[in-house]
Scaffold this motif. Structure first.
Motif, PDB file in Angstrom:
ATOM      1  N   LEU A  13      88.414  36.742 -26.961  1.00  0.00           N
ATOM      2  CA  LEU A  13      89.839  37.020 -27.113  1.00  0.00           C
ATOM      3  C   LEU A  13      90.082  38.526 -27.175  1.00  0.00           C
ATOM      4  CD1 LEU A  13      92.720  36.099 -27.410  1.00  0.00           C
ATOM      5  CD2 LEU A  13      92.317  35.762 -29.850  1.00  0.00           C
ATOM      6  N   LEU A  14      89.227  39.238 -27.857  1.00  0.00           N
ATOM      7  CA  LEU A  14      89.360  40.696 -27.924  1.00  0.00           C
ATOM      8  C   LEU A  14      89.216  41.296 -26.527  1.00  0.00           C
ATOM      9  CD1 LEU A  14      89.754  43.231 -29.600  1.00  0.00           C
ATOM     10  CD2 LEU A  14      87.299  43.239 -30.048  1.00  0.00           C
ATOM     11  N   ALA A  15      88.252  40.815 -25.739  1.00  0.00           N
ATOM     12  CA  ALA A  15      88.070  41.310 -24.374  1.00  0.00           C
ATOM     13  C   ALA A  15      89.302  41.009 -23.527  1.00  0.00           C
ATOM     14  CB  ALA A  15      86.823  40.697 -23.745  1.00  0.00           C
ATOM     15  N   ALA A  16      89.864  39.805 -23.673  1.00  0.00           N
ATOM     16  CA  ALA A  16      91.075  39.451 -22.934  1.00  0.00           C
ATOM     17  C   ALA A  16      92.233  40.358 -23.338  1.00  0.00           C
ATOM     18  CB  ALA A  16      91.431  37.983 -23.167  1.00  0.00           C
ATOM     19  N   ALA A  17      92.347  40.633 -24.621  1.00  0.00           N
ATOM     20  CA  ALA A  17      93.416  41.510 -25.115  1.00  0.00           C
ATOM     21  C   ALA A  17      93.269  42.920 -24.543  1.00  0.00           C
ATOM     22  CB  ALA A  17      93.407  41.547 -26.638  1.00  0.00           C
ATOM     23  N   MET A  18      92.049  43.373 -24.400  1.00  0.00           N
ATOM     24  CA  MET A  18      91.802  44.716 -23.879  1.00  0.00           C
ATOM     25  C   MET A  18      92.173  44.830 -22.403  1.00  0.00           C
ATOM     26  SD  MET A  18      88.250  45.494 -25.869  1.00  0.00           S
ATOM     27  CE  MET A  18      88.085  47.216 -25.488  1.00  0.00           C
ATOM     28  N   ARG A  19      92.270  43.709 -21.705  1.00  0.00           N
ATOM     29  CA  ARG A  19      92.628  43.723 -20.290  1.00  0.00           C
ATOM     30  C   ARG A  19      94.137  43.613 -20.057  1.00  0.00           C
ATOM     31  NH1 ARG A  19      88.260  40.463 -20.561  1.00  0.00           N
ATOM     32  NH2 ARG A  19      89.498  38.579 -20.362  1.00  0.00           N
ATOM     33  N   CYS A  20      94.901  43.408 -21.099  1.00  0.00           N
ATOM     34  CA  CYS A  20      96.354  43.296 -20.943  1.00  0.00           C
ATOM     35  C   CYS A  20      96.937  44.632 -20.509  1.00  0.00           C
ATOM     36  CB  CYS A  20      96.996  42.832 -22.247  1.00  0.00           C
ATOM     37  SG  CYS A  20      96.605  41.124 -22.658  1.00  0.00           S
ATOM     38  N   GLU A  48      95.589  52.530 -28.310  1.00  0.00           N
ATOM     39  CA  GLU A  48      94.256  52.773 -28.853  1.00  0.00           C
ATOM     40  C   GLU A  48      93.180  52.417 -27.834  1.00  0.00           C
ATOM     41  OE1 GLU A  48      91.610  51.178 -32.566  1.00  0.00           O
ATOM     42  OE2 GLU A  48      93.760  51.448 -32.891  1.00  0.00           O
ATOM     43  N   MET A  49      93.371  51.341 -27.085  1.00  0.00           N
ATOM     44  CA  MET A  49      92.386  50.917 -26.090  1.00  0.00           C
ATOM     45  C   MET A  49      92.259  51.920 -24.956  1.00  0.00           C
ATOM     46  SD  MET A  49      90.948  48.226 -27.151  1.00  0.00           S
ATOM     47  CE  MET A  49      91.162  48.889 -28.803  1.00  0.00           C
ATOM     48  N   GLU A  50      93.345  52.634 -24.641  1.00  0.00           N
ATOM     49  CA  GLU A  50      93.304  53.650 -23.591  1.00  0.00           C
ATOM     50  C   GLU A  50      92.387  54.809 -23.972  1.00  0.00           C
ATOM     51  OE1 GLU A  50      97.220  54.935 -22.627  1.00  0.00           O
ATOM     52  OE2 GLU A  50      97.791  52.993 -21.805  1.00  0.00           O
ATOM     53  N   GLU A  51      92.178  55.016 -25.258  1.00  0.00           N
ATOM     54  CA  GLU A  51      91.400  56.158 -25.733  1.00  0.00           C
ATOM     55  C   GLU A  51      89.928  55.847 -25.964  1.00  0.00           C
ATOM     56  OE1 GLU A  51      93.386  57.770 -29.128  1.00  0.00           O
ATOM     57  OE2 GLU A  51      95.286  57.941 -28.061  1.00  0.00           O
ATOM     58  N   SER A  67      83.530  44.393 -14.556  1.00  0.00           N
ATOM     59  CA  SER A  67      84.433  45.040 -15.503  1.00  0.00           C
ATOM     60  C   SER A  67      83.616  45.766 -16.559  1.00  0.00           C
ATOM     61  CB  SER A  67      85.341  44.000 -16.186  1.00  0.00           C
ATOM     62  OG  SER A  67      84.625  43.281 -17.157  1.00  0.00           O
ATOM     63  N   ALA A  68      84.253  46.632 -17.283  1.00  0.00           N
ATOM     64  CA  ALA A  68      83.561  47.381 -18.331  1.00  0.00           C
ATOM     65  C   ALA A  68      83.007  46.460 -19.406  1.00  0.00           C
ATOM     66  CB  ALA A  68      84.508  48.400 -18.963  1.00  0.00           C
ATOM     67  N   TRP A  69      83.561  45.241 -19.508  1.00  0.00           N
ATOM     68  CA  TRP A  69      83.136  44.305 -20.541  1.00  0.00           C
ATOM     69  C   TRP A  69      82.242  43.217 -19.987  1.00  0.00           C
ATOM     70  CZ3 TRP A  69      87.787  46.616 -19.989  1.00  0.00           C
ATOM     71  CH2 TRP A  69      88.082  47.546 -20.973  1.00  0.00           C
ATOM     72  N   GLY A  70      81.529  43.510 -18.906  1.00  0.00           N
ATOM     73  CA  GLY A  70      80.567  42.557 -18.359  1.00  0.00           C
ATOM     74  C   GLY A  70      81.227  41.468 -17.547  1.00  0.00           C
ATOM     75  N   ASP A  71      80.905  40.238 -17.867  1.00  0.00           N
ATOM     76  CA  ASP A  71      81.387  39.103 -17.091  1.00  0.00           C
ATOM     77  C   ASP A  71      82.740  38.590 -17.558  1.00  0.00           C
ATOM     78  OD1 ASP A  71      79.133  39.020 -15.442  1.00  0.00           O
ATOM     79  OD2 ASP A  71      78.017  37.904 -16.955  1.00  0.00           O
ATOM     80  N   ALA A  72      83.430  39.345 -18.357  1.00  0.00           N
ATOM     81  CA  ALA A  72      84.733  38.912 -18.869  1.00  0.00           C
ATOM     82  C   ALA A  72      85.698  38.708 -17.707  1.00  0.00           C
ATOM     83  CB  ALA A  72      85.291  39.956 -19.831  1.00  0.00           C
ATOM     84  N   LEU A  73      86.654  37.846 -17.896  1.00  0.00           N
ATOM     85  CA  LEU A  73      87.635  37.557 -16.858  1.00  0.00           C
ATOM     86  C   LEU A  73      88.417  38.810 -16.507  1.00  0.00           C
ATOM     87  CD1 LEU A  73      88.991  34.208 -18.277  1.00  0.00           C
ATOM     88  CD2 LEU A  73      87.323  34.496 -16.458  1.00  0.00           C
ATOM     89  N   SER A  74      88.912  38.878 -15.279  1.00  0.00           N
ATOM     90  CA  SER A  74      89.589  40.082 -14.823  1.00  0.00           C
ATOM     91  C   SER A  74      91.044  40.146 -15.232  1.00  0.00           C
ATOM     92  CB  SER A  74      89.490  40.178 -13.294  1.00  0.00           C
ATOM     93  OG  SER A  74      90.129  39.067 -12.708  1.00  0.00           O
ATOM     94  N   LYS A  75      91.604  39.068 -15.750  1.00  0.00           N
ATOM     95  CA  LYS A  75      92.999  39.070 -16.167  1.00  0.00           C
ATOM     96  C   LYS A  75      93.107  38.895 -17.663  1.00  0.00           C
ATOM     97  CE  LYS A  75      94.916  37.502 -11.861  1.00  0.00           C
ATOM     98  NZ  LYS A  75      95.780  36.581 -11.186  1.00  0.00           N
ATOM     99  N   CYS A  76      94.267  39.118 -18.157  1.00  0.00           N
ATOM    100  CA  CYS A  76      94.550  38.976 -19.586  1.00  0.00           C
ATOM    101  C   CYS A  76      94.729  37.508 -19.911  1.00  0.00           C
ATOM    102  CB  CYS A  76      95.806  39.780 -19.921  1.00  0.00           C
ATOM    103  SG  CYS A  76      96.277  39.673 -21.647  1.00  0.00           S
ATOM    104  N   ARG A  77      93.695  36.752 -19.771  1.00  0.00           N
ATOM    105  CA  ARG A  77      93.685  35.316 -20.047  1.00  0.00           C
ATOM    106  C   ARG A  77      92.314  34.926 -20.556  1.00  0.00           C
ATOM    107  NH1 ARG A  77      98.577  33.586 -20.290  1.00  0.00           N
ATOM    108  NH2 ARG A  77      99.805  33.981 -18.487  1.00  0.00           N
ATOM    109  N   LEU A  78      92.235  33.822 -21.228  1.00  0.00           N
ATOM    110  CA  LEU A  78      90.960  33.250 -21.662  1.00  0.00           C
ATOM    111  C   LEU A  78      90.576  32.143 -20.733  1.00  0.00           C
ATOM    112  CD1 LEU A  78      91.252  33.110 -25.519  1.00  0.00           C
ATOM    113  CD2 LEU A  78      89.907  34.633 -24.135  1.00  0.00           C
TER     114      LEU A  78
END
Length: 78
Positions: A13-20, A48-51, A67-78
Motif C-alpha cells: 500500500l505504501l508503494a502504491a501511495a508513492m506512485r500516486c 515529501e515523496m518528491e524529496e 520501477s524504483a520500487w521493484g516489481d510494484a505495480l505501475s499505477k496507483c492501485r493495489l
C-alpha cells in the motif's frame, strides 16, 4: 509497519501511495483501503515523496527498466 490514523499500512500500500500523481488520487486509494486522509495530508505526503533520494537498489531497478520500487505495480492501485 508504518501507520496512518492508527491503521497499519503494508509495504504494498505504501508503494502504491508513492506512485500516486495527485492528492485526489492518493485520497481515493486511501479511501479504498479504509483510511481517511485530508487533502492537506495527501499534498504533504506527495511533497515529501518528491524529496526522497533513491538508494542503490532502487537505482538498479530503475536502470533495469523497472520501477524504483521493484516489481510494484505501475499505477496507483493495489
Amino acid at each position: 509497519m508504518p501507520q496512518v490514523n492508527g491503521k497499519e499500512i503494508s509495504r504494498e500500500l505504501l508503494a502504491a501511495a508513492m506512485r500516486c500523481d495527485s492528492p485526489e488520487e492518493l485520497m481515493r486509494l486511501a479511501k479504498e483501503q479504509g483510511v481517511e486522509i485530508a487533502a492537506e495530508e495527501a499534498k504533504a505526503f506527495l511533497a515529501e515523496m518528491e524529496e526522497i533520494e533513491l538508494d542503490s537498489e532502487m537505482l538498479k531497478n530503475v536502470a533495469g527498466g523497472r520501477s524504483a520500487w521493484g516489481d510494484a505495480l505501475s499505477k496507483c492501485r493495489l
